[in-house]
Design an enzyme around this catalytic site. Structure first.
Site, PDB file in Angstrom:
ATOM      1  N   TYR A  59     -10.575  55.184  29.562  1.00  0.00           N
ATOM      2  CA  TYR A  59     -11.614  56.084  29.038  1.00  0.00           C
ATOM      3  C   TYR A  59     -10.980  57.300  28.376  1.00  0.00           C
ATOM      4  O   TYR A  59     -11.322  57.667  27.246  1.00  0.00           O
ATOM      5  CB  TYR A  59     -12.530  56.514  30.185  1.00  0.00           C
ATOM      6  CG  TYR A  59     -13.683  57.392  29.763  1.00  0.00           C
ATOM      7  CD1 TYR A  59     -14.887  56.847  29.337  1.00  0.00           C
ATOM      8  CD2 TYR A  59     -13.579  58.778  29.798  1.00  0.00           C
ATOM      9  CE1 TYR A  59     -15.952  57.654  28.951  1.00  0.00           C
ATOM     10  CE2 TYR A  59     -14.633  59.592  29.414  1.00  0.00           C
ATOM     11  CZ  TYR A  59     -15.819  59.028  28.994  1.00  0.00           C
ATOM     12  OH  TYR A  59     -16.866  59.831  28.614  1.00  0.00           O
ATOM     13  N   LYS A  73     -11.069  58.247  24.425  1.00  0.00           N
ATOM     14  CA  LYS A  73     -11.693  59.479  23.939  1.00  0.00           C
ATOM     15  C   LYS A  73     -10.685  60.327  23.152  1.00  0.00           C
ATOM     16  O   LYS A  73     -11.054  61.001  22.186  1.00  0.00           O
ATOM     17  CB  LYS A  73     -12.298  60.272  25.090  1.00  0.00           C
ATOM     18  CG  LYS A  73     -13.502  59.578  25.743  1.00  0.00           C
ATOM     19  CD  LYS A  73     -14.652  59.365  24.765  1.00  0.00           C
ATOM     20  CE  LYS A  73     -15.924  58.939  25.460  1.00  0.00           C
ATOM     21  NZ  LYS A  73     -17.046  58.717  24.525  1.00  0.00           N
TER      22      LYS A  73
HETATM   23  N1  LIG Z   1     -22.290  62.411  30.884  1.00  0.00           N
HETATM   24  C1  LIG Z   1     -21.119  63.002  30.820  1.00  0.00           C
HETATM   25  O1  LIG Z   1     -20.775  63.815  31.673  1.00  0.00           O
HETATM   26  C2  LIG Z   1     -20.200  62.705  29.652  1.00  0.00           C
HETATM   27  C3  LIG Z   1     -19.072  63.520  29.493  1.00  0.00           C
HETATM   28  C4  LIG Z   1     -18.243  63.310  28.409  1.00  0.00           C
HETATM   29  C5  LIG Z   1     -18.533  62.309  27.506  1.00  0.00           C
HETATM   30  N2  LIG Z   1     -19.631  61.508  27.689  1.00  0.00           N
HETATM   31  C6  LIG Z   1     -19.902  60.508  26.651  1.00  0.00           C
HETATM   32  O2  LIG Z   1     -21.206  60.756  26.159  1.00  0.00           O
HETATM   33  C7  LIG Z   1     -21.727  59.569  25.564  1.00  0.00           C
HETATM   34  C8  LIG Z   1     -23.146  59.336  26.068  1.00  0.00           C
HETATM   35  O3  LIG Z   1     -23.089  59.140  27.459  1.00  0.00           O
HETATM   36  P1  LIG Z   1     -24.270  59.534  28.456  1.00  0.00           P
HETATM   37  O4  LIG Z   1     -23.660  60.382  29.504  1.00  0.00           O
HETATM   38  O5  LIG Z   1     -25.446  60.002  27.703  1.00  0.00           O
HETATM   39  O6  LIG Z   1     -24.508  58.103  29.124  1.00  0.00           O
HETATM   40  P2  LIG Z   1     -25.813  57.184  29.353  1.00  0.00           P
HETATM   41  O7  LIG Z   1     -25.350  56.020  30.133  1.00  0.00           O
HETATM   42  O8  LIG Z   1     -26.936  57.993  29.874  1.00  0.00           O
HETATM   43  O9  LIG Z   1     -26.174  56.720  27.868  1.00  0.00           O
HETATM   44  C9  LIG Z   1     -25.297  55.880  27.168  1.00  0.00           C
HETATM   45  C10 LIG Z   1     -26.083  54.894  26.352  1.00  0.00           C
HETATM   46  O10 LIG Z   1     -25.154  54.089  25.597  1.00  0.00           O
HETATM   47  C11 LIG Z   1     -25.614  52.762  25.621  1.00  0.00           C
HETATM   48  N3  LIG Z   1     -24.492  51.833  25.390  1.00  0.00           N
HETATM   49  C12 LIG Z   1     -23.467  51.546  26.214  1.00  0.00           C
HETATM   50  N4  LIG Z   1     -22.679  50.622  25.660  1.00  0.00           N
HETATM   51  C13 LIG Z   1     -23.210  50.326  24.452  1.00  0.00           C
HETATM   52  C14 LIG Z   1     -22.839  49.450  23.408  1.00  0.00           C
HETATM   53  N5  LIG Z   1     -21.770  48.639  23.506  1.00  0.00           N
HETATM   54  N6  LIG Z   1     -23.610  49.409  22.301  1.00  0.00           N
HETATM   55  C15 LIG Z   1     -24.703  50.203  22.197  1.00  0.00           C
HETATM   56  N7  LIG Z   1     -25.122  51.023  23.162  1.00  0.00           N
HETATM   57  C16 LIG Z   1     -24.366  51.089  24.276  1.00  0.00           C
HETATM   58  C17 LIG Z   1     -26.241  52.579  26.999  1.00  0.00           C
HETATM   59  O11 LIG Z   1     -27.127  51.462  27.029  1.00  0.00           O
HETATM   60  C18 LIG Z   1     -26.927  53.922  27.182  1.00  0.00           C
HETATM   61  O12 LIG Z   1     -28.254  53.883  26.704  1.00  0.00           O
HETATM   62  C19 LIG Z   1     -20.748  58.471  25.917  1.00  0.00           C
HETATM   63  O13 LIG Z   1     -19.890  58.242  24.814  1.00  0.00           O
HETATM   64  C20 LIG Z   1     -19.957  59.073  27.069  1.00  0.00           C
HETATM   65  O14 LIG Z   1     -18.672  58.516  27.187  1.00  0.00           O
HETATM   66  C21 LIG Z   1     -20.456  61.685  28.747  1.00  0.00           C
END
Ligand SMILES: NC(=O)c1ccc[n+]([C@@H]2O[C@H](COP(=O)([O-])OP(=O)(O)OC[C@H]3O[C@@H](n4cnc5c(N)ncnc54)[C@H](O)[C@@H]3O)[C@@H](O)[C@H]2O)c1
Length: 292
Positions: free
Chosen positions: A163, A167
């Site tokens: 991951y 990133k």
């Molecule tokens: N939540 C955190 O603390 C955090 C921190 C840093 C980065 N992120 C990043 O933020 C982004 C959004 O994450 P989130 O926290 O909102 O998560 P989340 O799980 O709430 O939402 C992610 C969405 O992406 C969709 N998804 C996953 N794989 C997919 C694919 N192959 N094709 C299409 N859709 C897909 C899922 O179905 C889901 O609806 C991600 O890239 C995650 O890595 C999250």
């Protein structure tokens, strides 16, 4: 085929068309809601069809859902094509979909799990950038690409190996594509979220996530999807017209807090109760003022 678009109450994105991957949940969902409220039309592109369809229904005429795996070239091409078919053009691509991906000791991670992680997190951003850029370049009037990276991509300790490495790749891909697409007036930027309270992060245990947040995060507020939506709105709108090739950290100060060494050495744990100046190894004595 329709070109109708809704004008939102504040309208920072009136008339704009966005594709948001991962818009069925978390920060993608919050951004889709905010973009529509600001007058944009949005393609909700997500792997999860049930959740994605429900989101598109909730957003009404200004949204369409397309089931999309961001790791599959044809799926991403279709999501971009839907924006043009349904709303007449494309202005904003938000490459946001993500998963936690492979975890475990480096000696135990299956290479297929590693590849699957990179397929979603890096190949997904590549494909979104590729297909959006084709349309934006052909339209000839610029555009915006936003990628969701992470504080985990800025150093060790923020996430599992694959991951974090993925990133870090997103941060770099943001820079290289920003340079390449700048002559077309296409801006490419990344957002590096910290602890954001989404289902991906807390996995149903919000109390535990709050405990960790309180320990690590200087700023006393939960990071919410809406905080990322606000950053995405700024990056998508005219106020960031000169911003490209950069990563905006949205993390309540977690990465600023860094090593957390200061204040721990030499009995200085009560630094909130003393003030003064240290002169290093000059031979001069420090001056110390007690505050209580
Ligand atoms: N939540 C955190 O603390 C955090 C921190 C840093 C980065 N992120 C990043 O933020 C982004 C959004 O994450 P989130 O926290 O909102 O998560 P989340 O799980 O709430 O939402 C992610 C969405 O992406 C969709 N998804 C996953 N794989 C997919 C694919 N192959 N094709 C299409 N859709 C897909 C899922 O179905 C889901 O609806 C991600 O890239 C995650 O890595 C999250």
């Amino acid at each position: 085929m329709t070109t109708s678009r809704l004008n939102g109450p504040t309208g920072q994105l009136n008339g704009k068309v966005a594709v948001i991957t991962g818009a069925a949940s978390g920060m993608g969902l919050a951004t889709a809601q905010r973009f529509v409220a600001e007058g944009a039309a949005v393609v909700v592109a997500d792997f999860n069809a049930d959740a994605g369809e429900a989101v598109a229904r909730e957003l009404g005429d200004a949204a369409r859902f397309v089931r999309c795996d961001v790791a599959i070239d044809g799926d991403v091409a279709s999501a971009v094509a839907l924006a043009v078919d349904a709303f007449g053009r494309l202005d904003i691509m938000f490459n946001n979909a993500g998963i936690g991906g492979a975890f475990g000791p480096i000696t135990e991670i299956e290479s297929d799990d590693w590849d699957a992680t990179f397929a979603v997190l890096v190949r997904g951003v590549f494909l979104g950038t590729k297909h959006a850029a084709r349309v934006l370049i052909a339209q000839g009037d610029g555009g915006v690409i936003i990628n969701t990276a992470s504080v985990a991509g800025q150093g060790g300790g923020g996430g599992p190996q694959a991951y974090s490495a993925a990133k870090a790749g997103v941060i770099n891909l943001t820079e290289t594509t920003a340079i390449e697409l700048a002559p077309h007036a296409i801006r490419v930027n990344a957002i590096c979220p910290g602890i954001i309270f989404t289902p991906l992060m807390h996995q149903g245990d919000e109390a535990d996530a709050e405990r960790v947040m309180t320990e690590l995060q200087p700023y006393p507020k939960r990071g919410e999807g809406a905080d990322i939506a606000g950053a995405a709105l700024w990056l998508a709108g005219p106020d960031s017209a000169f911003v490209t090739g950069t990563s905006i950290t949205v993390d309540g100060g977690i990465s600023a807090a860094g090593t957390r060494l200061f204040g721990r050495l030499h009995g200085t744990t009560k630094l909130d109760r003393i003030a003064g100046i240290a002169h290093g190894t000059t031979g001069q004595k420090p001056t110390i003022r007690r505050l209580d």
